[in-house]
Write an enzyme that holds these catalytic residues in place. Structure first.
Site, PDB file in Angstrom:
ATOM      1  N   CYS A  62       0.864  -1.182   0.000  1.00  0.00           N
ATOM      2  CA  CYS A  62       0.000   0.000   0.000  1.00  0.00           C
ATOM      3  C   CYS A  62       0.900   1.231   0.000  1.00  0.00           C
ATOM      4  O   CYS A  62       2.083   1.142  -0.371  1.00  0.00           O
ATOM      5  CB  CYS A  62      -0.974  -0.013   1.181  1.00  0.00           C
ATOM      6  SG  CYS A  62      -0.199   0.013   2.812  1.00  0.00           S
TER       7      CYS A  62
ATOM      8  N   ASN B 111       2.331   1.423   4.254  1.00  0.00           N
ATOM      9  CA  ASN B 111       2.638   0.158   4.935  1.00  0.00           C
ATOM     10  C   ASN B 111       2.388   0.248   6.446  1.00  0.00           C
ATOM     11  O   ASN B 111       3.101  -0.332   7.247  1.00  0.00           O
ATOM     12  CB  ASN B 111       4.078  -0.294   4.648  1.00  0.00           C
ATOM     13  CG  ASN B 111       4.412  -1.718   5.084  1.00  0.00           C
ATOM     14  OD1 ASN B 111       5.543  -2.015   5.454  1.00  0.00           O
ATOM     15  ND2 ASN B 111       3.457  -2.611   5.055  1.00  0.00           N
TER      16      ASN B 111
ATOM     17  N   CYS C  30      -1.373   0.781   7.347  1.00  0.00           N
ATOM     18  CA  CYS C  30      -2.813   0.500   7.506  1.00  0.00           C
ATOM     19  C   CYS C  30      -3.248  -0.749   6.736  1.00  0.00           C
ATOM     20  O   CYS C  30      -3.551  -1.786   7.333  1.00  0.00           O
ATOM     21  CB  CYS C  30      -3.656   1.697   7.045  1.00  0.00           C
ATOM     22  SG  CYS C  30      -3.357   3.220   7.977  1.00  0.00           S
ATOM     23  N   ARG C  31      -3.298  -0.655   5.394  1.00  0.00           N
ATOM     24  CA  ARG C  31      -3.904  -1.728   4.605  1.00  0.00           C
ATOM     25  C   ARG C  31      -2.989  -2.931   4.407  1.00  0.00           C
ATOM     26  O   ARG C  31      -3.399  -4.074   4.619  1.00  0.00           O
ATOM     27  CB  ARG C  31      -4.337  -1.173   3.228  1.00  0.00           C
ATOM     28  CG  ARG C  31      -5.494  -0.214   3.317  1.00  0.00           C
ATOM     29  CD  ARG C  31      -5.660   0.570   2.020  1.00  0.00           C
ATOM     30  NE  ARG C  31      -4.548   1.490   1.809  1.00  0.00           N
ATOM     31  CZ  ARG C  31      -4.383   2.264   0.740  1.00  0.00           C
ATOM     32  NH1 ARG C  31      -5.282   2.201  -0.226  1.00  0.00           N
ATOM     33  NH2 ARG C  31      -3.358   3.078   0.637  1.00  0.00           N
ATOM     34  N   SER C  32      -1.751  -2.698   3.962  1.00  0.00           N
ATOM     35  CA  SER C  32      -0.906  -3.869   3.651  1.00  0.00           C
ATOM     36  C   SER C  32      -0.470  -4.640   4.897  1.00  0.00           C
ATOM     37  O   SER C  32      -0.339  -5.878   4.817  1.00  0.00           O
ATOM     38  CB  SER C  32       0.285  -3.488   2.759  1.00  0.00           C
ATOM     39  OG  SER C  32       1.131  -2.549   3.357  1.00  0.00           O
TER      40      SER C  32
ATOM     41  N   ASP D 292      -8.363   3.853   1.023  1.00  0.00           N
ATOM     42  CA  ASP D 292      -7.373   4.293   2.013  1.00  0.00           C
ATOM     43  C   ASP D 292      -8.117   4.750   3.264  1.00  0.00           C
ATOM     44  O   ASP D 292      -8.852   5.729   3.232  1.00  0.00           O
ATOM     45  CB  ASP D 292      -6.566   5.443   1.411  1.00  0.00           C
ATOM     46  CG  ASP D 292      -5.503   5.970   2.359  1.00  0.00           C
ATOM     47  OD1 ASP D 292      -5.510   5.589   3.544  1.00  0.00           O
ATOM     48  OD2 ASP D 292      -4.668   6.764   1.895  1.00  0.00           O
TER      49      ASP D 292
HETATM   50  P1  4NP Z   1      -1.770   2.798   4.057  1.00  0.00           P
HETATM   51  O1  4NP Z   1      -2.474   4.105   4.631  1.00  0.00           O
HETATM   52  O2  4NP Z   1      -1.231   3.162   2.680  1.00  0.00           O
HETATM   53  O3  4NP Z   1      -2.897   1.823   3.975  1.00  0.00           O
HETATM   54  O4  4NP Z   1      -0.681   2.413   5.031  1.00  0.00           O
HETATM   55  C1  4NP Z   1      -1.873   5.356   4.679  1.00  0.00           C
HETATM   56  C2  4NP Z   1      -0.931   5.626   5.647  1.00  0.00           C
HETATM   57  C3  4NP Z   1      -0.370   6.889   5.737  1.00  0.00           C
HETATM   58  C4  4NP Z   1      -0.762   7.868   4.828  1.00  0.00           C
HETATM   59  C5  4NP Z   1      -1.706   7.586   3.854  1.00  0.00           C
HETATM   60  C6  4NP Z   1      -2.247   6.329   3.780  1.00  0.00           C
HETATM   61  N1  4NP Z   1      -0.203   9.167   4.926  1.00  0.00           N
HETATM   62  O5  4NP Z   1      -0.606  10.035   4.147  1.00  0.00           O
HETATM   63  O6  4NP Z   1       0.660   9.397   5.786  1.00  0.00           O
END
Ligand code: 4NP
Length: 148
Positions: free
Chosen positions: A7, A10, A12-14, A119
């Site tokens: 993602c 790294n 939240c989702r992955s 997201d």
């Molecule tokens: P992820 O979520 O891609 O699922 O880990 C996010 C984590 C951080 C951010 C965006 C999405 N950010 O903008 O910091």
């Protein structure tokens, strides 16, 4: 099989996808697989998974000890499948993936029709529940493909 879940951050989702896939492999007695996750951005490198991801997983009895890391060039060699959580992450992977490994790249939700895993970072806890539901179903479908 060696599977990398990807993602943006790294956190939240992955990490959720990694933890859920590990749990499914354990349940099915599939030893010897390699499962990892990474982010197309290194902004959160070294951080543990978002507490909202950890909470959703804990509620279903799945541990999560992921520490965020960025995607690196060797990942395209090391893994058999590299699953991106959304179109934006897939595009980022396509930009850096050697053409010979391009066929390893896919959207995580491809077996469910190929929508993005939304997201959840800026939303509430229900977004993380939704992500879990999507990944739970999609990873079952991927496992069916990989073990057929
Ligand atoms: P992820 O979520 O891609 O699922 O880990 C996010 C984590 C951080 C951010 C965006 C999405 N950010 O903008 O910091």
């Amino acid at each position: 099989m060696r599977v990398l879940l990807v993602c943006l951050g790294n956190i939240c989702r992955s990490p959720m996808a990694e933890a859920v896939l590990r749990a499914k492999l354990r349940t099915r007695g599939l030893e010897g697989w390699t499962v990892d996750s990474a982010g197309t951005s290194g902004h959160h490198a070294g951080q543990r998974a978002d507490p909202r991801t950890v909470a959703v997983l804990r509620a279903v009895g799945i541990p999560c000890d992921v520490v965020s890391r960025p995607v690196v060039a060797e990942d395209f060699e090391r893994f058999d499948a590299v699953l991106a959580m959304d179109q934006s992450n897939l595009a980022a992977l396509v930009r850096v993936c050697p053409p010979v490994h391009r066929s390893k790249l896919a959207l995580a939700l491809a077996p469910l029709g190929g929508d993005d895993v939304p997201d959840p970072y800026y939303g509430g806890p229900d977004g993380f529940e939704q992500v879990y539901g999507l990944l739970d179903r999609a990873l079952d479908a991927w496992l069916e493909r990989w073990t057929a």
